[in-house]
Design an enzyme around this catalytic site. Structure first.
Site, mmCIF file in Angstrom:
data_model
loop_
_atom_site.group_PDB
_atom_site.id
_atom_site.type_symbol
_atom_site.label_atom_id
_atom_site.label_comp_id
_atom_site.label_asym_id
_atom_site.label_seq_id
_atom_site.Cartn_x
_atom_site.Cartn_y
_atom_site.Cartn_z
ATOM 1 C CB CYS A 1 -4.022 14.447 -7.123
ATOM 2 S SG CYS A 1 -5.010 12.980 -7.952
ATOM 3 N NE ARG B 1 1.055 16.394 -0.764
ATOM 4 C CZ ARG B 1 0.650 16.295 0.452
ATOM 5 N NH1 ARG B 1 -0.827 16.008 0.322
ATOM 6 N NH2 ARG B 1 1.107 16.689 1.470
ATOM 7 C CD1 TRP C 1 -1.228 7.386 -6.559
ATOM 8 C CD2 TRP C 1 -3.512 7.399 -6.029
ATOM 9 N NE1 TRP C 1 -1.758 5.954 -5.997
ATOM 10 C CE2 TRP C 1 -2.915 6.184 -5.706
ATOM 11 C CE3 TRP C 1 -4.812 7.531 -5.821
ATOM 12 C CZ2 TRP C 1 -3.847 5.147 -5.112
ATOM 13 C CZ3 TRP C 1 -5.742 6.472 -5.141
ATOM 14 C CH2 TRP C 1 -5.228 5.165 -4.683
ATOM 15 C CG ASN D 1 -5.767 17.167 -5.566
ATOM 16 O OD1 ASN D 1 -5.669 16.928 -6.664
ATOM 17 N ND2 ASN D 1 -5.229 17.763 -4.827
ATOM 18 N N GLY D 2 -9.805 14.283 -5.282
ATOM 19 C CA GLY D 2 -10.567 14.013 -4.409
ATOM 20 C C GLY D 2 -11.693 13.063 -5.449
ATOM 21 C CD GLU E 1 6.491 1.392 9.648
ATOM 22 O OE1 GLU E 1 5.007 1.324 9.403
ATOM 23 O OE2 GLU E 1 6.762 2.245 8.998
ATOM 24 C CE LYS F 1 7.890 2.562 5.440
ATOM 25 N NZ LYS F 1 6.880 2.872 6.469
ATOM 26 C CD GLU G 1 4.829 2.103 2.293
ATOM 27 O OE1 GLU G 1 5.710 2.069 3.194
ATOM 28 O OE2 GLU G 1 4.139 2.938 2.368
ATOM 29 C CG HIS H 1 -1.016 -20.617 16.904
ATOM 30 N ND1 HIS H 1 -1.537 -21.918 17.648
ATOM 31 C CD2 HIS H 1 -0.371 -20.118 18.108
ATOM 32 C CE1 HIS H 1 -1.166 -21.797 19.195
ATOM 33 N NE2 HIS H 1 -0.469 -20.603 19.338
ATOM 34 C CE LYS I 1 4.717 11.191 2.937
ATOM 35 N NZ LYS I 1 5.584 10.020 3.779
HETATM 36 C C1 AGP Z 1 3.508 4.415 4.934
HETATM 37 O O1 AGP Z 1 4.784 4.304 4.478
HETATM 38 C C2 AGP Z 1 2.626 5.171 4.365
HETATM 39 N N1 AGP Z 1 3.014 6.329 3.595
HETATM 40 C C3 AGP Z 1 1.051 5.127 4.676
HETATM 41 O O2 AGP Z 1 0.834 3.818 5.287
HETATM 42 C C4 AGP Z 1 0.641 6.195 5.604
HETATM 43 O O3 AGP Z 1 1.299 6.049 6.928
HETATM 44 C C5 AGP Z 1 -0.786 6.284 5.988
HETATM 45 O O4 AGP Z 1 -1.395 6.480 4.627
HETATM 46 C C6 AGP Z 1 -1.141 7.104 6.792
HETATM 47 O O5 AGP Z 1 -0.731 8.447 6.481
HETATM 48 P P1 AGP Z 1 -0.845 9.689 7.452
HETATM 49 O O6 AGP Z 1 0.160 9.464 8.463
HETATM 50 O O7 AGP Z 1 -0.589 10.922 6.699
HETATM 51 O O8 AGP Z 1 -2.229 9.707 8.181
#
Ligand code: AGP
Length: 623
Positions: free
Chosen positions: A2, A27, A74, A99-100, A496, A500, A503, A519, A618
């Protein structure tokens, strides 16, 4: 998650608020809204979807005024809908953006309903609007620390404090009251909030990026702070209600205002920025003569680091993967035992803290709720010291840690983290070398520093392979599942890569340590399931080659990221992408880049919203 923006000015604030929302949209982007005070009227407009939808709506409505708040959402409580979008009102006289999460919203709701308040949304936020309305209506004019203020402001603040005193959970709040056309109230508890100072105008926002078009001067509210903001003044109070001074900080990335430029997406731009930001991240950590500059961690760092016997890393998502890679470095190069855990688990565990353990958090934003909670827990748990590895200088994590190691990736707007990850890795390798400096010997130390310095140019070479990677991506578009394999530090690199792909392309992707394949996961392999391998020419390559044969024997289609000298050629079911041979120490950083490009191009073929993938946002500032 948010975004909040607010403004008190002599000019019409609507364009400032909309520009702020556009800058904050990464965000949270399932609905947006605005409330502006004008001539004793509270005008509020909300729309489902992205900020552009709200902008179109506002073209048909005259929403203008000199005081206003706005929000991009969000969803946590209540699905994305117009009714659940912020700002929330109470009796057409109070507007709130939040927010929160208000954890005790249910009992508060029942209490307010018993007082006759009617709720119009499923959100936790609406209780704040009604609660504030209730306290304003029932609060008598009290004396408090606003001695010099006019009586109506005292009443406003008393009602605001009474409201805050009832809230459990996390919040950044922006609040308006119709009887106070000059006053913006705001508060911070567990969710970031800044006040921006302009010329005869003030602003609030959950992120300074929202306001860079109007100011570069910011006051970062501390935990528990609340403030009364008007066009010409900003008074900040701590949890006890005492007026406090907080420093004004100039925004460091002011010259890098987040624009896409000629790139189609922020993510692509951020991938291509990596050579430059890796160089910048190294620049303040190694002198021109190749000396490690420990002082960037903070005063007294060097003496403290000499006492470190173990390292505990805690982080989330991509930052967690950076921690997993670092474990191989810390144990292999610095000889230090290292544990790595996701913050959401660590924070609720009964940990046993070995002597002289350094507690390290890694975070792009520095505001991730779980990581922050883990840090606060660790500060009480008996660790030697805390270190934050972070990309945002004034963030909570940085401010609350004993030591800090800044990455200089600049603002990262794409929800899928790219340059933040590789700069974290570079900072972690530098930190490993620093911790292991006495152990490694001068020659090895010099080699490692030279490896780090050579990396940006090598990454340029990988970026030049983008057309080949784009061609490989076409193999994925129609697939539903993918396996990523790696060994050693390239196992977390594979994790990672899988993250990606999930996501931004919504293709199910899992990463396995290649030795684990037989396994269980081998049962999934057939010619409809691409298998991506991260296979640099290191001591594990020959073992990995056997794993590739296991896949091929079951008809699996392999996409291998290898070094030029790997001795693997294209053939039936083998599609190889050859990268420059680099030293083992920096290979995890280099091999991360083609995986980013692969995901990006798969998402392009699939036509997903690359920078704003569904359901995500984000900076995860809720638990
Ligand atoms: C990764 O592509 C994401 N945006 C997510 O996993 C992110 O790395 C995670 O939320 C941690 O965020 P931060 O590094 O701001 O703590």
């Amino acid at each position: 998650m948010c975004g909040i923006v607010g403004a008190a000015s002599l000019r019409n604030v609507t364009p400032i608020l909309l520009e702020g929302l556009n800058r904050l949209e990464y965000r949270g982007y399932d609905s947006a809204g605005i409330a502006v005070l004008r001539e004793g009227q509270l005008q509020r407009e909300r729309e489902v979807g992205k900020v552009a939808a709200l902008e179109s709506l506002l073209e048909q409505r005259a929403v203008k005024g000199q005081l206003g708040i706005a929000h991009t959402r969000w969803a946590t409580h209540g699905k994305p809908s117009t009714l659940n979008a912020h700002p929330h009102l109470s009796n057409a006289s109070v507007a709130v953006v939040h927010n929160g999460i208000i954890e005790n919203h249910e009992p508060l709701r029942r209490e307010l309903e018993a007082q006759g308040y009617r709720f119009h949304s499923d959100t936790d936020t609406e209780v704040v609007a009604h609660l504030f309305h209730y306290y304003y209506a029932t609060t008598t004019h009290q004396q408090d620390s606003l001695n010099e203020a006019a009586e109506p402001a005292q009443r406003l603040m008393a009602a605001f404090r009474a409201t805050l005193g009832r809230l459990h959970g996390a919040y950044a709040l922006g609040v308006l009251h119709i009887e106070h056309p000059d006053s913006l109230l705001c508060a911070r508890m567990g969710s970031p909030l800044v006040v921006g100072e302009g010329s005869e105008e003030h602003f609030i926002a959950s992120d300074p990026l929202a306001l860079l078009q109007v100011t570069d001067r910011f006051i970062y509210l501390e935990e528990g702070d609340h403030a009364l903001v008007s066009r010409d003044a900003c008074r900040i109070f701590d949890t006890a209600g005492a007026q406090v001074d907080r420093p004004i900080v100039r925004f460091e990335h002011g010259d890098q205002i987040a624009e896409k430029g000629d790139y189609r997406h922020f993510m692509l731009k951020e991938i291509h920025e990596q050579p430059r930001v890796l160089k910048a991240t190294l620049a303040d950590k190694v002198s021109d003569e190749g000396r490690l500059l420990a002082s960037v961690l903070g005063a007294e760092a060097e003496a403290l680091l000499d006492r470190v016997e173990q390292v505990q890393i805690v982080s989330c998502g991509t930052s967690y993967h950076a921690g997993l890679v670092a474990r191989y470095w810390l144990e292999g190069l610095a000889g230090l035992p290292c544990s790595v855990e996701v913050a959401s688990e660590f924070r609720y565990r009964h940990v046993v803290v070995p002597n002289n353990t350094l507690f390290v958090t890694i975070s792009q934003s520095g505001e991730t709720a779980d990581t922050l909670a883990a840090l606060r827990f660790a500060k009480r748990a008996g660790y030697l010291a805390t270190l934050a590895i972070c990309n945002v200088p004034g963030s909570s994590l940085v401010r609350e840690s004993d030591l800090r190691l800044m990455t200089h990736a600049g603002p990262e707007i794409g929800v899928a983290s790219t340059k933040a990850f590789t700069t974290q890795l570079l900072a972690l390798l530098w930190f490993t070398v620093l911790l292991g400096r006495k152990w490694l010997g001068e020659q090895r130390l010099a080699e490692l520093i030279a490896d780090l310095a050579a990396l940006p140019a090598q990454i340029e070479q990988v970026l030049a392979l983008e057309p080949d990677i784009a061609a490989l991506a076409t193999r994925f578009a129609s697939k539903h599942h993918t396996l990523f394999l790696g060994r050693g530090p390239h196992y977390p690199v594979a994790m990672e890569g899988a993250l990606k792909l999930k996501e931004i392309s919504y293709i199910h992707a899992e990463a396995y340590a290649a030795g684990e394949l037989k396994h269980g996961p081998l049962a999934l392999v057939d010619d409809d399931m691409p298998v991506v391998t991260v296979a640099p020419s290191d001591e594990l390559l020959e073992k990995l080659k056997s794993n590739l044969q296991e896949v091929r024997a079951r008809g699996g289609q392999l996409i291998n990221f290898i070094c030029e000298d790997a001795g693997l050629e294209d053939g039936e079911g083998f599609h190889n992408l050859k990268l420059p041979k680099v030293s083992d120490s920096v290979a995890p950083i280099l091999f991360s880049v083609p995986l980013q490009l692969l995901s990006y191009h798969v998402a392009l073929v699939k036509g997903t919203d690359v920078d704003k993938p569904r359901n995500l946002a984000k900076s995860v500032t809720v638990e």
